[in-house]
Design a protein around this motif. Sequence first.
Motif, PDB file in Angstrom:
ATOM      1  N   GLU A   4      -4.288  -0.476   3.932  1.00 18.73           N
ATOM      2  CA  GLU A   4      -4.354   0.776   3.174  1.00 18.73           C
ATOM      3  C   GLU A   4      -4.417   1.981   4.119  1.00 18.73           C
ATOM      4  O   GLU A   4      -3.715   2.978   3.913  1.00 18.73           O
ATOM      5  N   GLU A  15       0.823  -1.210   0.000  1.00 19.89           N
ATOM      6  CA  GLU A  15       0.000   0.000   0.000  1.00 19.89           C
ATOM      7  C   GLU A  15       0.858   1.262   0.000  1.00 19.89           C
ATOM      8  O   GLU A  15       0.501   2.265  -0.633  1.00 19.89           O
ATOM      9  N   LYS A  25       2.029   1.872  -3.547  1.00 15.66           N
ATOM     10  CA  LYS A  25       0.993   2.506  -4.368  1.00 15.66           C
ATOM     11  C   LYS A  25       0.939   4.012  -4.132  1.00 15.66           C
ATOM     12  O   LYS A  25       0.721   4.793  -5.074  1.00 15.66           O
TER      13      LYS A  25
END
Length: 261
Positions: free
Chosen positions: A209, A17, A20
């Motif tokens: 996340e 996460e 990203k």
Amino acid sequence: MEQIALITGASGGIGLEIAKLFAKDKINLLLIARSEAKLINLKQQLEKDYPIKVHYIAADLSVIDGLYVTQRYIDENALQVEHLVNNAGFGDYGPFVERSMEKYREMLGLNISTLVELTHYCSKEMIKRGHGRILNVSSTAGFQPVPYFAVYAASKAFVINFTEALHKEFEKTGVTTTVLSPGATQTGFIEKADMGEAKLYKSGVMSAEDVARVGYNAMKKGKLHVVAGFGNRIQAFFSSMLPSSQLRLTIAANVMKKASR
């Protein structure tokens, strides 16, 4: 030289996460994990979705050879580590004497030795340039001794103390160190640590996340320490405030016991 963010334990969970989030900010990546197949898929997906270049190294960072491979790759490819995220780590749940000493050696190698060596290797160059960001992932387990999780909690206490000390040492260098302390998080950590029956994981846990976003934002701002989640911040506060070590140990042991069926 090509500027990158280096992330360990990048093939899943919090590391994935965070990768990203860097990609969304158009920052090139060097991802390190054991599974080459996962890293290849991740490289393809991120390069498809974002205008970045993704490097990867399939290596076991719990042993010194994995660290040497990483350093050699950085040097040979003229990479400049602007952001370092020491995320790789694992735990092992259960009575201390009933668990494997071999696994403890591996855990300490990854959670402590590799983190220190990568931080030393990257921070020297950051300080020469006068800028850089380091994020070390610890745990709320690092705020107190944790029965049935003794070695892991002690390793994360090290990460907290180490990162906080460097934050002070580096304060006039342009380099910052941030420590992220998540509580229970929905990742592969639970299975690897054999914690499926612990009471701690029978209640709600944060998503990887959400935890990644908290840590990423704190690192970008150069904050010293951030605990992910309101409930975890309350727990961390009271862990540090309880006057009795015996009381803290009793509470921690009760939380870590196996849940009744």
